[in-house]
Design an enzyme around this catalytic site. Structure first.
Site, short mmCIF file in Angstrom:
data_model
loop_
_atom_site.label_atom_id
_atom_site.label_comp_id
_atom_site.label_asym_id
_atom_site.label_seq_id
_atom_site.Cartn_x
_atom_site.Cartn_y
_atom_site.Cartn_z
N ALA A 297 -21.72 18.96 -13.48
CA ALA A 297 -20.80 18.75 -14.24
C ALA A 297 -20.86 18.48 -15.79
CB ALA A 297 -20.42 17.53 -13.73
N CYS B 260 -22.34 31.56 -13.90
CA CYS B 260 -21.76 32.15 -14.46
C CYS B 260 -23.30 33.74 -15.13
CB CYS B 260 -21.17 31.92 -16.02
SG CYS B 260 -22.07 31.12 -17.16
#
Ligand code: SAM
Length: 338
Positions: free
Chosen positions: A121, A243
């Site tokens: 997170a 990513c």
């Protein structure tokens, strides 16, 4: 003259040419050195879109609304400092975040009242967005194993006015076994090589890049996706994203999950409001992946978007009532104490 993207590792560029379609590779290479527009989203837990827009106008920062996301805006890079040091940013009224990340949380689509887990997170961009979409109603577990990053996460959640988050300082790979079948939705924005964040102005970003590192990361990602999936209730949904452009960190991980849980795991086909993307790959380097990987998305980078891979995994609903019962009875994780 050599193009600026030639400063990136040779093997990385070679691989990229085999991953990205020929008609889109030039745009992708250009994105490694062009300045990018800055995206931010208004945090409805702190302010309204009208109030934030009025404040930006007062501060002389022109912002362009993003059609597919109410409360998301783009700002020219010359206003970066003005925006990031603005009172709006410092008070948590807006959050600067890449458009692809904003899109990923929208695809997960968390609802008020649900039980949601963010398994990797920190620093909290997606967690604060999840809480905003849940209108601060329900339960949000956020997991992060690195203490310093956990403190940043807790501070960002606090600044954003999030009241439903429960923080856990632990390795995400242990969560599924601890609380099987507990969550309605899980965000797994996995730790990765960060290839899609490479920029020629930041050579440090690729200093440690190698194919060996990709394989190391993929071992951890497999542990995390299995754990995330186990923690889902039947009928629940998980967003797996990175990513990275590397199939080893993307399709290979989802393929492993589909093969490990052939009866229970599936991929949901979603349509995205962007036009520069490619389907997930079904083969790379002589390795083939499950055909369903065509339902995964590779958002290709341009002057607005970061590159991002995302797949929406569903836990097939064999008996939703059982899943719901699990949710209520399963033990909680140990809360992180500061
Ligand atoms: N989702 C975050 C956001 O939107 O702000 C970004 C997450 S970042 C891509 C990945 C995070 O995973 C890092 O904070 C990293 O420290 C964390 N991480 C690394 N190993 C982990 C593990 N074994 N379990 C859970 N999280 C891990």
């Amino acid at each position: 003259m050599r193009p600026p993207s030639d400063r990136l590792p040779h093997d990385f560029l070679e691989r990229l040419r085999r991953i990205v379609p020929g008609d889109q590779i030039e745009q992708v290479l250009a994105s490694f050195h062009e300045p990018k527009m800055l995206a931010f989203r208004v945090n409805p837990l702190r302010t309204s879109i009208d109030e934030a827009s009025a404040e930006l106008q007062r501060q002389g920062i022109p912002a362009e609304p993003v059609a597919w996301s109410a409360g998301t805006f783009l700002v020219d890079p010359e206003y970066r400092a003005a925006l990031t040091h603005s009172s709006l940013c410092e008070s948590g009224a807006i959050y600067v975040q890449g458009l692809s990340s904003i899109l990923a949380t929208q695809v997960l689509d968390p609802q008020p009242g649900e039980q949601v887990l963010d398994l990797a997170a920190a620093p909290g961009g997606k967690a604060t967005h999840i809480a905003a979409l849940m209108k601060n109603q329900g339960w949000l577990s956020v997991v992060e194993p690195i203490r310093a990053r956990m403190y940043t996460l807790a501070e960002i959640l606090n600044r954003a006015g999030v009241t439903i988050a429960h923080t856990y300082l632990m390795d995400g790979r242990r969560v599924g076994r601890k609380v099987p079948g507990r969550f309605d939705r899980v965000m797994l924005d996995a730790p990765c090589s960060g290839e899609a964040r490479f920029h020629t102005s930041r050579p440090d970003a690729w200093k440690f890049w190698s194919e060996r590192k990709l394989r190391e990361q993929s071992r951890k990602q497999i542990g995390l996706i299995r754990s995330a999936f186990q923690s889902l209730r039947p009928g629940g949904r998980m967003l797996y994203g990175t990513c990275s452009f590397a199939p080893e960190e993307n399709e290979a991980i989802v393929d492993h999950l589909l093969a490990s849980f052939p009866k229970d795991a599936d991929l949901e086909s979603v349509s995205l409001p962007v036009d520069h993307w490619q389907q997930g790959l079904t083969c790379f380097h002589g390795r083939t992946f499950d055909e369903r990987l065509k339902h995964a998305w590779r958002i290709l980078p341009n002057s607005r978007h970061d590159g991002y891979f995302l797949a929406l995994v569903t836990q097939r609903a064999i008996d939703p009532a059982v899943g719901r019962r699990n949710t209520m009875n399963s033990p909680d994780l140990l809360p992180h104490r500061q």
